[in-house]
Design an enzyme around this catalytic site. Structure first.
Site, PDB file in Angstrom:
ATOM      1  N   ASP A 139       0.859  -1.179   0.000  1.00  0.00           N
ATOM      2  CA  ASP A 139       0.000   0.000   0.000  1.00  0.00           C
ATOM      3  C   ASP A 139       0.899   1.233   0.000  1.00  0.00           C
ATOM      4  O   ASP A 139       1.684   1.433   0.928  1.00  0.00           O
ATOM      5  CB  ASP A 139      -0.875  -0.016   1.260  1.00  0.00           C
ATOM      6  CG  ASP A 139      -2.241   0.594   1.040  1.00  0.00           C
ATOM      7  OD1 ASP A 139      -2.322   1.587   0.294  1.00  0.00           O
ATOM      8  OD2 ASP A 139      -3.215   0.085   1.624  1.00  0.00           O
ATOM      9  N   GLU A 155      -6.656   3.384  -5.851  1.00  0.00           N
ATOM     10  CA  GLU A 155      -7.887   3.734  -5.156  1.00  0.00           C
ATOM     11  C   GLU A 155      -8.322   5.121  -5.609  1.00  0.00           C
ATOM     12  O   GLU A 155      -7.566   6.088  -5.494  1.00  0.00           O
ATOM     13  CB  GLU A 155      -7.663   3.739  -3.640  1.00  0.00           C
ATOM     14  CG  GLU A 155      -8.928   4.114  -2.879  1.00  0.00           C
ATOM     15  CD  GLU A 155      -8.655   4.641  -1.477  1.00  0.00           C
ATOM     16  OE1 GLU A 155      -9.446   4.346  -0.584  1.00  0.00           O
ATOM     17  OE2 GLU A 155      -7.648   5.368  -1.302  1.00  0.00           O
ATOM     18  N   ASP A 171      -2.919   4.703  -2.768  1.00  0.00           N
ATOM     19  CA  ASP A 171      -3.956   5.273  -1.911  1.00  0.00           C
ATOM     20  C   ASP A 171      -4.386   6.657  -2.392  1.00  0.00           C
ATOM     21  O   ASP A 171      -3.543   7.547  -2.588  1.00  0.00           O
ATOM     22  CB  ASP A 171      -3.425   5.369  -0.474  1.00  0.00           C
ATOM     23  CG  ASP A 171      -4.448   5.915   0.494  1.00  0.00           C
ATOM     24  OD1 ASP A 171      -5.455   5.242   0.730  1.00  0.00           O
ATOM     25  OD2 ASP A 171      -4.222   7.037   1.001  1.00  0.00           O
ATOM     26  N   HIS A 173     -10.893  -2.057   4.386  1.00  0.00           N
ATOM     27  CA  HIS A 173     -10.620  -1.405   5.667  1.00  0.00           C
ATOM     28  C   HIS A 173     -11.343  -0.080   5.821  1.00  0.00           C
ATOM     29  O   HIS A 173     -11.412   0.460   6.931  1.00  0.00           O
ATOM     30  CB  HIS A 173      -9.113  -1.181   5.815  1.00  0.00           C
ATOM     31  CG  HIS A 173      -8.557  -0.220   4.810  1.00  0.00           C
ATOM     32  ND1 HIS A 173      -8.467  -0.523   3.470  1.00  0.00           N
ATOM     33  CD2 HIS A 173      -8.072   1.039   4.939  1.00  0.00           C
ATOM     34  CE1 HIS A 173      -7.965   0.507   2.827  1.00  0.00           C
ATOM     35  NE2 HIS A 173      -7.711   1.469   3.688  1.00  0.00           N
ATOM     36  N   ASP A 174     -11.882   0.477   4.730  1.00  0.00           N
ATOM     37  CA  ASP A 174     -12.595   1.752   4.787  1.00  0.00           C
ATOM     38  C   ASP A 174     -14.118   1.583   4.764  1.00  0.00           C
ATOM     39  O   ASP A 174     -14.836   2.582   4.810  1.00  0.00           O
ATOM     40  CB  ASP A 174     -12.194   2.637   3.593  1.00  0.00           C
ATOM     41  CG  ASP A 174     -10.833   3.275   3.771  1.00  0.00           C
ATOM     42  OD1 ASP A 174     -10.421   3.480   4.931  1.00  0.00           O
ATOM     43  OD2 ASP A 174     -10.177   3.570   2.760  1.00  0.00           O
TER      44      ASP A 174
END
Length: 566
Positions: free
Chosen positions: A98, A257, A199, A330-331
């Site tokens: 990430d 993302e 990200d 995770h979000d």
């Protein structure tokens, strides 16, 4: 369709802090992940996506990086990371890191240096400014709530932070910033990383002059600034440069993302002829239950809208672009609790969601605990939550907006990111087998019934169903490369579609409701085989199906080439 290994892969997302604690300090770590690699290999996944493991003060659980070249002390050492990499590769799997590019931590050496006044080469690494009246440079709001600008006494100016105030935005208009970040990415690729999850990267290009966001409501409240920032005019040149400088030089893949991206825009990012990115993780389908006020303003889930969004991405990208397939990460809160039934039909709901999403075209992403049907958490006290976005929301709603604790907690139970961040439930021992009995965030109390050990022992478990879905994807090329057609467009409860490749048709039928449904389809097929279902096979003809609550069925049909429509 160009074939690639990453199109045929299944990715498993590990949230390191919550996966497995090997040393008993209450925090998941790299050695804990290494301990569980055999489990992941047996599941059948191909790529392990590691959440951020860089040095960080953890204001946003590692997405605030203070040193990209060091491992977070709580997670272990670089030697531990190298051992994890080697063990992943030894099992024939790949590792994806990430990478946080939009911002750093305010404890990063660049930011510390940028605060100094005078002739400062680091000042332009970030966005600093102050109006003549001493106020913020503009009216932008943070995505985490409150102003997007924070005053710094040393710099005697404000700095921009689209997220937490401890996450100052980098200035990607500065060539030295870009080259520094490219060098960092090459460092990790040289260490054997196989791919990057990037990200929040469609925020890198900020509008020239940083103009005010226009008021969007009659009461003149300031609108969020997202519409000014996402997909900025320099974003494609940035990615083309990034591809030349980094991606094209390695046998690796990228998934970016991106919030606020349509399918048409997604094609611009992922069309291989443009040499930018390989694939995207987008939010459009996950925002279907968001009201005008955003993620905390929840409206009822509307399946026809969800179908239209998913179908748009499937058809627009087919043959040219690529996207990731997910309903959990995770979000996001656990989809099982969000749109399904996490009590009476927990197993059926979980299997149905997995079937619907994994039979589409794209790279599937499985988030830790999804494969055993983990559910949302309901902490009574706000003190038990850890997510900075959740805590900011609670502070603003109970303070400035004077809402009651109980009222605000209802929103948090639905949408808090901590719903997905409670420790992985490995067994029914104290602490769910995570490690320490007092982890960094409390374990979901239902771990005694929902855990890996129980799932492994039950041949009808969600876990075994996921294994079979992954095996099917590797066995049938049509699942990866077939084209897509939506069926029963306006049906309020059933999501049905077909995939077509040469003389084969894959028919996927899923019931998103807790009620039985009758589905009628014409079937000009020569043969049909039920590949998988989350209920016992009834042997029905596919011309008329009696679907049970949250039922999912997948058929592989052999058809004449001229008869491919249902």
């Amino acid at each position: 369709m160009n074939k690639s290994w990453w199109k045929e892969a299944v990715v498993y997302q590990v949230y390191p802090r919550s996966f497995r604690d090997s040393d008993g300090d209450g925090i998941g770590d790299l050695n804990g992940i290494t301990e569980k690699l055999d489990y992941l290999q047996d599941l059948g996944v191909d790529v392990i996506w590691l959440g951020p493991v860089y040095q960080s003060p953890n204001d946003d659980n590692g997405y605030d990086v203070s040193d990209y070249y060091q491992i977070m002390d709580e997670f272990g050492t670089m030697a531990d990371w190298e051992q994890l990499r080697d063990e992943i590769h030894r099992r024939g799997m790949k590792v994806m890191m990430d990478i946080v590019l939009n911002h750093t931590s305010d404890e990063h050496e660049w930011f510390k240096a940028s605060r100094q006044k005078g002739d400062n080469p680091y000042r332009d690494y970030y966005y600093w400014g102050i109006n003549d009246d001493g106020r913020e440079p503009n009216n932008w709001e943070s995505f985490f709530g409150g102003p997007a600008w924070e005053y710094d006494d040393v710099a005697e100016a404000y700095y921009l932070h689209l997220f937490s105030k401890k996450q100052p935005d980098l200035n990607w208009g500065n060539p030295r910033v870009r080259q520094s970040m490219y060098g960092m990415m090459r460092f990790w690729l040289d260490k054997g990383v196989d791919g990057f999850r990037l990200d929040a990267v469609n925020l890198l290009s900020k509008p020239e002059g940083l103009p005010d966001a226009e008021s969007m409501s009659p009461d003149k409240q300031i609108a969020p600034c997202g519409h000014l920032i996402v997909n900025g005019k320099e974003i494609h040149p940035i990615f083309q440069e990034m591809n030349r400088e980094v991606f094209s030089r390695y046998p690796m893949f990228t998934v970016a993302e991106m919030a606020g991206v349509s399918a048409e825009e997604g094609l611009l990012y992922t069309d291989s002829s443009r040499k930018e990115l390989d694939s995207l993780i987008v939010f459009e389908h996950m925002d279907v239950d968001n009201g005008p006020g955003g993620r905390w303003d929840t409206i009822p889930f509307h399946l026809p809208s969800f179908k239209r969004i998913m179908s748009s991405w499937q058809t627009t990208l087919h043959g040219k672009g690529w996207s990731g397939l997910y309903l959990n990460n995770h979000d996001q809160p656990r989809v099982l609790s969000r749109w399904g039934n996490d009590t009476e039909y927990r197993t059926e709901s979980a299997k149905m969601f997995a079937t619907c999403i994994q039979m589409m075209q794209g790279t599937p992403y499985i988030y830790q605990g999804e494969e055993i049907g983990m559910t949302n958490i309901r902490f009574d006290r706000i003190e038990d939550y850890r997510d900075v976005e959740t805590l900011n929301f609670y502070r603003i709603e109970t303070g400035e907006k004077c809402r009651s604790h109980d009222e605000v907690m209802k929103d948090i139970y639905l949408k808090s990111r901590d719903n997905a961040r409670t420790p992985m439930q490995w067994d029914d021992s104290a602490g769910a087998g995570f490690g320490s009995e007092t982890p960094w965030i409390n374990v979901n109390p239902n771990y005694t019934q929902i855990n890996v050990k129980q799932a492994l022992s039950d041949p009808n478990s969600i876990l075994h169903y996921y294994r079979e879905l992954i095996r099917l994807r590797k066995r049938h090329e049509i699942i990866v490369y077939g084209d897509y057609t939506l069926l029963l467009d306006d049906h309020p409860d059933v999501f049905a579609y077909k995939r077509t490749l040469e003389d084969q048709v894959l028919l996927v039928i899923t019931n998103f409701s807790g009620r039985g449904q009758t589905v009628r389809l014409e079937e000009p097929v020569l043969t049909q085989e039920q590949l998988i279902s989350n209920y016992p096979d009834t042997g029905e003809s596919i011309s008329e199906l009696q679907l049970r609550p949250f039922e999912a069925r997948v058929y592989l049909c052999q058809t004449a080439l001229s008869e491919t429509s249902f």
